[in-house]
Scaffold this active site. Sequence first.
Site, PDB file in Angstrom:
ATOM      1  N   ARG A  16       0.840  -1.214   0.000  1.00 36.74           N
ATOM      2  CA  ARG A  16       0.000   0.000   0.000  1.00 36.74           C
ATOM      3  C   ARG A  16       0.872   1.260   0.000  1.00 36.74           C
ATOM      4  O   ARG A  16       1.018   1.913  -1.009  1.00 36.74           O
ATOM      5  CB  ARG A  16      -0.952  -0.057   1.224  1.00 36.74           C
ATOM      6  CG  ARG A  16      -2.099   0.932   1.169  1.00 36.74           C
ATOM      7  CD  ARG A  16      -1.750   2.349   1.576  1.00 36.74           C
ATOM      8  NE  ARG A  16      -1.168   2.482   2.904  1.00 36.74           N
ATOM      9  CZ  ARG A  16      -0.603   3.608   3.333  1.00 36.74           C
ATOM     10  NH1 ARG A  16      -0.534   4.680   2.564  1.00 36.74           N
ATOM     11  NH2 ARG A  16      -0.053   3.678   4.542  1.00 36.74           N
ATOM     12  N   ASP A  17       1.515   1.564   1.117  1.00 34.92           N
ATOM     13  CA  ASP A  17       2.310   2.804   1.193  1.00 34.92           C
ATOM     14  C   ASP A  17       3.489   2.713   0.223  1.00 34.92           C
ATOM     15  O   ASP A  17       3.877   3.703  -0.396  1.00 34.92           O
ATOM     16  CB  ASP A  17       2.821   2.990   2.639  1.00 34.92           C
ATOM     17  CG  ASP A  17       3.100   4.440   3.006  1.00 34.92           C
ATOM     18  OD1 ASP A  17       3.132   5.280   2.099  1.00 34.92           O
ATOM     19  OD2 ASP A  17       3.290   4.725   4.204  1.00 34.92           O
ATOM     20  N   HIS A 206       5.142   4.387  12.814  1.00 32.42           N
ATOM     21  CA  HIS A 206       5.233   4.371  11.339  1.00 32.42           C
ATOM     22  C   HIS A 206       6.252   5.436  10.931  1.00 32.42           C
ATOM     23  O   HIS A 206       5.958   6.633  10.981  1.00 32.42           O
ATOM     24  CB  HIS A 206       3.829   4.674  10.801  1.00 32.42           C
ATOM     25  CG  HIS A 206       3.697   4.757   9.313  1.00 32.42           C
ATOM     26  ND1 HIS A 206       2.957   3.842   8.584  1.00 32.42           N
ATOM     27  CD2 HIS A 206       4.149   5.654   8.408  1.00 32.42           C
ATOM     28  CE1 HIS A 206       2.958   4.170   7.307  1.00 32.42           C
ATOM     29  NE2 HIS A 206       3.675   5.279   7.166  1.00 32.42           N
ATOM     30  N   HIS A 208       8.897   7.127   8.196  1.00 27.43           N
ATOM     31  CA  HIS A 208       9.510   7.283   6.875  1.00 27.43           C
ATOM     32  C   HIS A 208      10.979   7.623   7.108  1.00 27.43           C
ATOM     33  O   HIS A 208      11.349   8.125   8.175  1.00 27.43           O
ATOM     34  CB  HIS A 208       8.763   8.345   6.065  1.00 27.43           C
ATOM     35  CG  HIS A 208       7.441   7.839   5.558  1.00 27.43           C
ATOM     36  ND1 HIS A 208       7.267   7.381   4.269  1.00 27.43           N
ATOM     37  CD2 HIS A 208       6.256   7.651   6.172  1.00 27.43           C
ATOM     38  CE1 HIS A 208       6.017   6.960   4.110  1.00 27.43           C
ATOM     39  NE2 HIS A 208       5.370   7.110   5.256  1.00 27.43           N
ATOM     40  N   CYS A 239       4.252   9.353   0.541  1.00 28.62           N
ATOM     41  CA  CYS A 239       2.878   9.810   0.306  1.00 28.62           C
ATOM     42  C   CYS A 239       2.909  10.842  -0.820  1.00 28.62           C
ATOM     43  O   CYS A 239       3.639  11.823  -0.742  1.00 28.62           O
ATOM     44  CB  CYS A 239       2.310  10.420   1.581  1.00 28.62           C
ATOM     45  SG  CYS A 239       0.681  11.114   1.340  1.00 28.62           S
ATOM     46  N   ASN A 248       9.304   4.439   3.194  1.00 28.86           N
ATOM     47  CA  ASN A 248       9.160   3.975   4.574  1.00 28.86           C
ATOM     48  C   ASN A 248      10.466   3.319   4.989  1.00 28.86           C
ATOM     49  O   ASN A 248      11.253   2.881   4.151  1.00 28.86           O
ATOM     50  CB  ASN A 248       8.074   2.905   4.659  1.00 28.86           C
ATOM     51  CG  ASN A 248       6.697   3.459   4.411  1.00 28.86           C
ATOM     52  OD1 ASN A 248       6.317   3.685   3.263  1.00 28.86           O
ATOM     53  ND2 ASN A 248       5.959   3.694   5.460  1.00 28.86           N
TER      54      ASN A 248
HETATM   55  P1  HMG Z   1     -12.605  14.677  -3.277  1.00 25.68           P
HETATM   56  O1  HMG Z   1     -12.236  15.062  -4.692  1.00 25.68           O
HETATM   57  O2  HMG Z   1     -12.838  15.752  -2.283  1.00 25.68           O
HETATM   58  O3  HMG Z   1     -13.830  13.648  -3.244  1.00 25.68           O
HETATM   59  O4  HMG Z   1     -11.452  13.723  -2.759  1.00 25.68           O
HETATM   60  P2  HMG Z   1     -15.301  13.714  -3.748  1.00 25.68           P
HETATM   61  O5  HMG Z   1     -16.130  13.103  -2.687  1.00 25.68           O
HETATM   62  O6  HMG Z   1     -15.637  15.091  -4.233  1.00 25.68           O
HETATM   63  O7  HMG Z   1     -15.240  12.698  -5.004  1.00 25.68           O
HETATM   64  C1  HMG Z   1     -14.543  13.020  -6.191  1.00 25.68           C
HETATM   65  C2  HMG Z   1     -14.606  11.806  -7.117  1.00 25.68           C
HETATM   66  O8  HMG Z   1     -13.899  10.706  -6.539  1.00 25.68           O
HETATM   67  C3  HMG Z   1     -16.031  11.302  -7.361  1.00 25.68           C
HETATM   68  O9  HMG Z   1     -16.024  10.702  -8.638  1.00 25.68           O
HETATM   69  C4  HMG Z   1     -16.184  10.216  -6.317  1.00 25.68           C
HETATM   70  O10 HMG Z   1     -17.150   9.246  -6.671  1.00 25.68           O
HETATM   71  C5  HMG Z   1     -14.784   9.604  -6.316  1.00 25.68           C
HETATM   72  P3  HMG Z   1     -16.644  11.460  -9.930  1.00 25.68           P
HETATM   73  O11 HMG Z   1     -18.059  11.787  -9.540  1.00 25.68           O
HETATM   74  O12 HMG Z   1     -15.812  12.733 -10.092  1.00 25.68           O
HETATM   75  O13 HMG Z   1     -16.477  10.478 -11.029  1.00 25.68           O
HETATM   76  N1  HMG Z   1     -14.437   8.996  -5.024  1.00 25.68           N
HETATM   77  C6  HMG Z   1     -13.999   7.734  -4.880  1.00 25.68           C
HETATM   78  N2  HMG Z   1     -13.775   6.750  -5.772  1.00 25.68           N
HETATM   79  C7  HMG Z   1     -13.350   5.583  -5.276  1.00 25.68           C
HETATM   80  N3  HMG Z   1     -13.100   5.359  -3.961  1.00 25.68           N
HETATM   81  C8  HMG Z   1     -13.310   6.318  -3.055  1.00 25.68           C
HETATM   82  C9  HMG Z   1     -13.784   7.562  -3.515  1.00 25.68           C
HETATM   83  N4  HMG Z   1     -14.098   8.728  -2.896  1.00 25.68           N
HETATM   84  C10 HMG Z   1     -14.495   9.570  -3.826  1.00 25.68           C
HETATM   85  N5  HMG Z   1     -13.067   6.102  -1.766  1.00 25.68           N
HETATM   86  C11 HMG Z   1     -10.818  11.812  -1.416  1.00 25.68           C
HETATM   87  C12 HMG Z   1     -11.520  13.166  -1.448  1.00 25.68           C
HETATM   88  C13 HMG Z   1     -10.702  11.436   0.041  1.00 25.68           C
HETATM   89  C14 HMG Z   1     -11.637  10.828  -2.197  1.00 25.68           C
HETATM   90  C15 HMG Z   1      -9.418  11.972  -2.077  1.00 25.68           C
HETATM   91  O14 HMG Z   1      -8.785  13.063  -1.474  1.00 25.68           O
HETATM   92  C16 HMG Z   1      -8.568  10.748  -1.901  1.00 25.68           C
HETATM   93  O15 HMG Z   1      -8.834   9.699  -2.461  1.00 25.68           O
HETATM   94  N6  HMG Z   1      -7.452  10.876  -1.129  1.00 25.68           N
HETATM   95  C17 HMG Z   1      -6.576   9.752  -0.838  1.00 25.68           C
HETATM   96  C18 HMG Z   1      -5.163  10.235  -0.761  1.00 25.68           C
HETATM   97  C19 HMG Z   1      -4.244   9.064  -0.449  1.00 25.68           C
HETATM   98  O16 HMG Z   1      -4.486   7.935  -0.817  1.00 25.68           O
HETATM   99  N7  HMG Z   1      -3.130   9.379   0.244  1.00 25.68           N
HETATM  100  C20 HMG Z   1      -2.193   8.373   0.629  1.00 25.68           C
HETATM  101  C21 HMG Z   1      -2.646   7.526   1.781  1.00 25.68           C
HETATM  102  S1  HMG Z   1      -2.345   8.258   3.364  1.00 25.68           S
HETATM  103  C22 HMG Z   1      -0.673   8.005   3.669  1.00 25.68           C
HETATM  104  O17 HMG Z   1       0.033   7.530   2.836  1.00 25.68           O
HETATM  105  C23 HMG Z   1      -0.146   8.338   5.033  1.00 25.68           C
HETATM  106  C24 HMG Z   1       0.118   7.116   5.903  1.00 25.68           C
HETATM  107  O18 HMG Z   1       1.030   6.235   5.286  1.00 25.68           O
HETATM  108  C25 HMG Z   1       0.701   7.557   7.254  1.00 25.68           C
HETATM  109  C26 HMG Z   1       1.875   8.543   7.091  1.00 25.68           C
HETATM  110  O19 HMG Z   1       2.931   8.144   6.620  1.00 25.68           O
HETATM  111  O20 HMG Z   1       1.652   9.714   7.418  1.00 25.68           O
HETATM  112  C27 HMG Z   1      -1.166   6.344   6.181  1.00 25.68           C
HETATM  113 MG    MG Z   2       3.194   6.469   5.304  1.00 30.10          MG
END
Ligand code: HMG
Ligand code: MG
Length: 301
Positions: A16-17, A206, A208, A239, A248
């Site tokens: 995933r990450d 966690h 990095h 990220c 990581n």
């Molecule tokens: P948004 O644009 O505000 O969402 O994004 P929305 O609700 O307006 O939806 C926009 C479009 O996305 C729509 O589609 C929704 O249906 C679709 P359209 O009508 O335009 O065709 N949509 C989805 N599709 C599939 N699955 C979903 C989903 N939600 C909406 N779940 C949103 C908001 C949260 C969706 C967006 O910002 C997002 O996906 N962000 C994820 C970012 C991400 O993955 N970051 C990395 C993970 S976190 C990380 O790595 C940190 C961690 O490791 C810890 C650390 O190290 O700090 C955990």
């Molecule tokens: Mg991370």
Amino acid sequence: MFSLPKEVTIIEVGPRDGLQNESREVPTAAKIDFIKALQDAGIREMEITSFVSPKWVPQMKDAQEITEQAPAAGRQIVLTPNEKGVERALASGAKAVAVFVGVSDSFNKKNINKTTSESLEALTPLIRRLKTEGLFVRACISTAFYCPYEGKVDPENTLALCRQFADLGVDELSVADTIGMANPLESHGLFRDLKRQFPDTLIAAHFHDTRKMALANIFAALQAGVDRFDSSAGGLGGCPFAPGATGNVATEDVVGMLHRMDITTGIDENRLLEAVSVIEPYVASPVTTGMYTLYKNRNED
Ligand code: HMG
Ligand code: MG
């Protein structure tokens, strides 16, 4: 002398990450082979994918296939940012779900398009629902030490956010140094407070490894009583919404360090290195972690 746990659990986050930051599409079959190889090495808890918007993170668009095809061995965790993600995860048969939120608003806005408090409000009914349905829930707390946009984060803000998730009944808090800026004193201080304040919640660290301080931070967290660490095979990851966040900490380096201190993990080091060699051909940069470099040199002799 040092007070260290005898046994540590690794939560592998490579599929995933590790992969979410790869710009070139990794075939679903290669991701499944990677997950299987990690399981064969003895990994029992793993973040296998995320049900995020494919427009935001195209690499994770095969989350449903991954969740359905990954062999059930131990705890397979999927990340979900919102209600749509939770619905998709449940429909794919997920049994363990991670939600994620940043302590700092600026990072959270870039990552999930909401402020921290908006996220918490939206996640509250989802966490209650997941717990009612009997799922394992992990809360990933980003920017727990530093934010790429706001700088140093007050540990009291991190603890307060963790308190809100703990009160909602999450099973685990995974507390993250998102951009790899924490030092071992900061790691020890925050994890000591987390272990004291949340004795009934699993606490994972966690890290990095942007500044190559992750192993030192892990050693400091071990002394604060932490016995669960997130890491990524091959040191892959970062990220896409946190500028400056490189990979990581590498699972092989963490496991190598722990085993040499007589701390058990249940992981076979050679098979873990084989798992790295399964994914290496699909990622943009060659893997250069310490343990993997030794392994490659050994195999070339
Ligand atoms: P948004 O644009 O505000 O969402 O994004 P929305 O609700 O307006 O939806 C926009 C479009 O996305 C729509 O589609 C929704 O249906 C679709 P359209 O009508 O335009 O065709 N949509 C989805 N599709 C599939 N699955 C979903 C989903 N939600 C909406 N779940 C949103 C908001 C949260 C969706 C967006 O910002 C997002 O996906 N962000 C994820 C970012 C991400 O993955 N970051 C990395 C993970 S976190 C990380 O790595 C940190 C961690 O490791 C810890 C650390 O190290 O700090 C955990
Ligand atoms: Mg991370």
